[in-house]
Design a protein around this motif. Structure first.
Motif, PDB file in Angstrom:
ATOM      1  N   GLN A 118       2.660   3.788 -10.218  1.00 27.94           N
ATOM      2  CA  GLN A 118       1.249   4.165 -10.181  1.00 27.94           C
ATOM      3  C   GLN A 118       1.081   5.644  -9.843  1.00 27.94           C
ATOM      4  O   GLN A 118       0.255   6.341 -10.448  1.00 27.94           O
ATOM      5  CB  GLN A 118       0.519   3.301  -9.158  1.00 27.94           C
TER       6      GLN A 118
ATOM      7  N   SER B   1      -7.061   2.009  -9.326  1.00 23.30           N
ATOM      8  CA  SER B   1      -6.129   2.951  -8.712  1.00 23.30           C
ATOM      9  C   SER B   1      -5.713   4.061  -9.659  1.00 23.30           C
ATOM     10  O   SER B   1      -5.253   5.098  -9.225  1.00 23.30           O
ATOM     11  CB  SER B   1      -4.892   2.194  -8.213  1.00 23.30           C
TER      12      SER B   1
ATOM     13  N   ILE C 165       0.823  -1.207   0.000  1.00 26.15           N
ATOM     14  CA  ILE C 165       0.000   0.000   0.000  1.00 26.15           C
ATOM     15  C   ILE C 165       0.858   1.258   0.000  1.00 26.15           C
ATOM     16  O   ILE C 165       0.566   2.229  -0.708  1.00 26.15           O
ATOM     17  CB  ILE C 165      -0.948  -0.019   1.212  1.00 26.15           C
ATOM     18  N   THR C 166       1.941   1.262   0.780  1.00 28.31           N
ATOM     19  CA  THR C 166       2.734   2.483   0.950  1.00 28.31           C
ATOM     20  C   THR C 166       3.959   2.554   0.055  1.00 28.31           C
ATOM     21  O   THR C 166       4.507   3.639  -0.145  1.00 28.31           O
ATOM     22  CB  THR C 166       3.188   2.607   2.414  1.00 28.31           C
ATOM     23  N   GLY C 167       4.441   1.424  -0.470  1.00 29.07           N
ATOM     24  CA  GLY C 167       5.640   1.451  -1.293  1.00 29.07           C
ATOM     25  C   GLY C 167       6.911   1.694  -0.515  1.00 29.07           C
ATOM     26  O   GLY C 167       7.918   2.143  -1.080  1.00 29.07           O
TER      27      GLY C 167
ATOM     28  N   PHE D  24       7.321  -4.062  -5.191  1.00 29.07           N
ATOM     29  CA  PHE D  24       6.136  -3.327  -4.755  1.00 29.07           C
ATOM     30  C   PHE D  24       6.432  -1.834  -4.646  1.00 29.07           C
ATOM     31  O   PHE D  24       5.538  -1.005  -4.856  1.00 29.07           O
ATOM     32  CB  PHE D  24       5.644  -3.873  -3.418  1.00 29.07           C
ATOM     33  N   ARG D  25       7.662  -1.493  -4.326  1.00 27.62           N
ATOM     34  CA  ARG D  25       8.051  -0.081  -4.297  1.00 27.62           C
ATOM     35  C   ARG D  25       8.053   0.488  -5.710  1.00 27.62           C
ATOM     36  O   ARG D  25       7.563   1.590  -5.946  1.00 27.62           O
ATOM     37  CB  ARG D  25       9.426   0.051  -3.647  1.00 27.62           C
TER      38      ARG D  25
ATOM     39  N   THR E 293       6.260  -0.590  -8.133  1.00 29.23           N
ATOM     40  CA  THR E 293       4.870  -0.547  -8.574  1.00 29.23           C
ATOM     41  C   THR E 293       4.153   0.670  -8.014  1.00 29.23           C
ATOM     42  O   THR E 293       3.437   1.374  -8.740  1.00 29.23           O
ATOM     43  CB  THR E 293       4.146  -1.834  -8.126  1.00 29.23           C
ATOM     44  N   LYS E 294       4.320   0.938  -6.717  1.00 29.29           N
ATOM     45  CA  LYS E 294       3.641   2.074  -6.100  1.00 29.29           C
ATOM     46  C   LYS E 294       4.094   3.390  -6.724  1.00 29.29           C
ATOM     47  O   LYS E 294       3.258   4.259  -7.045  1.00 29.29           O
ATOM     48  CB  LYS E 294       3.913   2.072  -4.597  1.00 29.29           C
TER      49      LYS E 294
END
Length: 715
Positions: free
Chosen positions: A529, A706, A396-398, A522-523, A525-526
């Motif tokens: 986005q 998102s 969620i936060t990256g 995930f970092r 990706t965030k």
């Protein structure tokens, strides 16, 4: 004799500078004496569940008795269970050695560990008539007792600088300088492994000065610099004359090239107990750089080195040594920006991850059936709810994995007056994470209610586990942490996710496996986005916690789909200067790449154009189905018709067969899935009007899209 020693007073006034006095000053009154345990509060809770319930140290010299008691008390302070049975067994071994004429060590801190283990073997043979097996539980626990507790005892009794010891570990030696947020507190290094004394002493002094001056952090020193310098020490030991690599100035280049070739061999880069590691040019360059920096340091501090190290082969160093060694590095091409999506986790993989996350928090005795799209998995519970919330918070936060592991317990605070509410009216808060990589970078971001709920749930879980304690970390270590003062280790975090990845078998839309242990994706990706939402570069840099925008750009995956969306969303001009305006409908049509088969009666299909649909007309349970409130009337009519169809068909089945339609009927299962999906879609639409809603891909809750395709468009 033993009897004479026992007749002496057990305690006497001594100076704290004396080793015995130092140990006495550390031990509480109830931890002194020959029998320890009775009278200590919660004693049954702080000792291992063994037959022996009290420390019995009768018959030992005063110093050895105090040292064993001090190591037991250190285990308690460190959050470990006190090894009562092991301490009593060690006492029996030492008393037997004294009675049988074996040499008794003056101190356990400086005694050879192997000699103590051999003494234990002789005691075991004299008692049982056989040697202890290597897998014997008591022997293994004795080796652990001679590990960290004895290392802490050695550091406590050492009078010189901390760096003179052969093994450094912050857990055992509080004198080692550390930052407030040090990710590698549980990692140690052993510069004493260099067997050449003149090399070992130089490595210790050099690395200690780098650490004390702040040039290097402990994480970098323990994980990288010490490995490179110890590799150099092992290479010197392979030479017929190790000192020649320093003293023969005419062969500087030849020796540097020989070391570079030696480090290129995978077998030379790993110890005996570890598999060969992958060799890269970057790793070899780091080794050459580390050796060159060592030589330059000894040259710049020649007089002080002569005082600290004495006469050594390092005295022959010249300015040509570091320059020649540094020239052996291979030139690396400039790092390019990410031009593909290999570091980007798509929605297909994220939907699977979200479906599999509950298995991390379930007890290990249960098994969950996870359905995501057309794939059904049977996953055993992992009994680690912390791991579930850590991964979810990172997605969620990256944030970096270390920033989640080091997150402080009181990490939530109210947002500022200028940003009290999010764009849709939702309350937000300020989240303080464990920034440990860049000291000058910010350590707070704004988070929404979803992330706040995860953090508050974890805080309550930790309070229930450690009631009445002042907890420093939001995610405490699972084991050997009775006081809750140790954070969840970054290494354990990655290892646990790697094991879970093998069970979950997550794949992206192209079928490539997605390893959960590669949490830095995930970092990427965030941040990708956020960039696609149109955030300015300086805002993106602030959110990422980078010191410059160039680093932030390395995290942005340049996806072709978004490039086309952003280009078509801007104003266009013809060659004659006339303006071409794109409406929202035109943009949405071009966003679907002009695919007529992507327009659905109740929404749109976001399946990539190079892929084919395998779900037929089951769009409502597909993860790439998207709709909005413009199709609200169609969806409500479809819900009514689907409900009527289910009732009519089940009634006809009952009349025809005299019994109800089975719940596992293929047709009925699909209709129920469509009805449930419609109910959740409509509920989400009414709760969040004006927002696009993506299908869940399985009978789970709908997921808001998102990426807002209109937010970055100018009016």
């Amino acid at each position: 004799m033993i009897g004479d020693r026992a007749a002496r007073p057990l305690l006497r006034p001594v100076s704290v500078a004396d080793p015995v006095g130092r140990l006495l000053a550390d031990l509480p009154a109830e931890w002194r004496g020959e029998v320890i345990g009775p009278g200590i509060k919660d004693w049954p809770l702080i000792v291992e569940a063994q037959r022996d319930r009290a420390l019995r140290l009768q018959g030992l010299p005063e110093r050895l008795r105090l040292e064993i008691a001090w190591m037991a008390h250190w285990q308690h302070r460190d959050g470990l269970k006190v090894s009562v049975e092991v301490c009593n067994q060690l006492t029996s071994v030492l008393v037997w050695a004294d009675e049988t004429g074996h040499p008794l060590p003056e101190s356990l801190a400086w005694a050879d560990k192997q000699k103590i283990l051999r003494l234990h073997g002789a005691w075991f043979h004299a008692r049982h008539g056989r040697l202890p097996t290597l897998l014997n539980g008591r022997r293994a626990r004795l080796e652990r007792m001679l590990g960290y507790p004895r290392l802490a005892l050695t550091a406590r009794l050492h009078d010189g600088p901390w760096w003179e010891l052969d093994t450094w570990h912050p857990r055992c030696d509080p004198r080692i300088p550390l930052r407030e947020r040090e990710p590698a507190r549980s990692v140690g290094c052993s510069p004493g492994d260099a067997r050449l004394p003149w090399v070992s002493n130089a490595l210790k002094w050099h690395m200690a000065m780098l650490l004390e001056s702040g040039t290097l952090t402990w994480t970098t020193l323990a994980n990288q610099r010490s490995s490179s310098l110890l590799r150099f020490a092992r290479w010197l030991e392979t030479l017929p004359d190790p000192a020649a690599a320093i003293q023969e100035t005419s062969q500087i280049g030849a020796f540097a090239a020989a070391f570079r070739r030696w480090t290129l061999e995978p077998a030379n880069r790993s110890s005996v107990n570890r598999p060969p590691e992958t060799v890269t040019t970057r790793k070899t360059n780091i080794d050459l750089w580390s050796v060159g920096e060592l030589m330059a340091f000894l040259i710049d501090h020649r007089q002080e080195a002569a005082r600290v190290l004495g006469p050594t082969p390092w005295d022959a160093l010249t300015d040509a040594h570091p320059a020649t060694w540094l020239r052996q590095r291979t030139r690396l091409p400039r790092q390019q920006l990410i031009s593909d999506e290999t570091h980007y986790v798509d929605d297909h993989a994220l939907a699977q991850i979200s479906a599999c996350l509950p298995a991390l928090g379930e007890p290990s005795t249960t098994t969950l059936t996870i359905t995501s799209g057309e794939v059904t998995r049977e996953l055993p519970g992992q009994d680690d709810p912390q791991l579930m919330r850590m991964l979810l918070l990172q997605i969620i936060t990256g944030r970096r994995a270390s920033e989640i592991c080091l997150c402080p317990f009181d990490c939530l605070s109210p947002a500022t007056d200028t940003a009290v509410q999010a764009a849709d009216g939702e309350q937000i808060a300020r989240f303080r994470y464990g920034q440990s990589k860049i000291d000058t970078a910010p350590d707070t971001i704004l988070i929404d209610a979803e992330a706040v709920a995860i953090i508050e749930e974890q805080q309550q879980w930790v309070r229930d586990r450690f009631p009445g304690r002042d907890l420093p970390y939001l995610f405490p270590q699972r084991r050997a942490n009775a006081h809750g003062t140790k954070h969840y280790g970054n290494t354990n975090y990655g290892r646990s996710l790697a094991l879970f990845s093998k069970l979950a078998q997550i794949t992206d839309a192209t079928g490539r496996p997605v390893k959960l242990s590669h949490t830095h994706r995930f970092r990427h990706t965030k941040l990708t986005q956020l960039a696609e939402l149109g955030l300015p570069v300086h805002v993106l840099q602030r959110y990422a916690g980078h010191s410059n925008p160039t680093m932030s750009m390395h995290y942005i995956a340049r996806r072709d789909e978004h490039s086309e969306q952003a280009f078509l969303a801007t104003r266009k001009f013809k060659a004659d200067g006339t303006r071409v305006a794109f409406s929202q409908d035109d943009h949405d049509t071009l966003h679907l790449l002009d695919r007529a088969d992507r327009f659905l009666p109740n929404g749109f299909c976001l399946l990539p154009p190079l892929q084919t649909c395998q779900k037929g007309n089951a769009c409502l349970t597909c993860g790439v189905f998207v709709t909005d409130d413009s199709h609200l009337a169609v969806l409500e009519r479809q819900l009514e018709e689907t409900t009527t169809l289910i009732e009519r068909t089940t009634t006809q089945f009952h009349r025809r067969h005299g019994r109800s339609m089975p719940a596992d009927n293929v047709w009925l299962v699909q209709r129920h899935a469509e009805r449930d999906a419609l109910l959740k879609l409509l509920a989400t639409m009414k709760a969040s009007p004006g927002r696009a809603i993506q299908g869940a891909g399985s009978p789970s809750s709908p997921t808001p899209v998102s990426i807002d395709l209109t937010r970055h468009r100018k009016p």
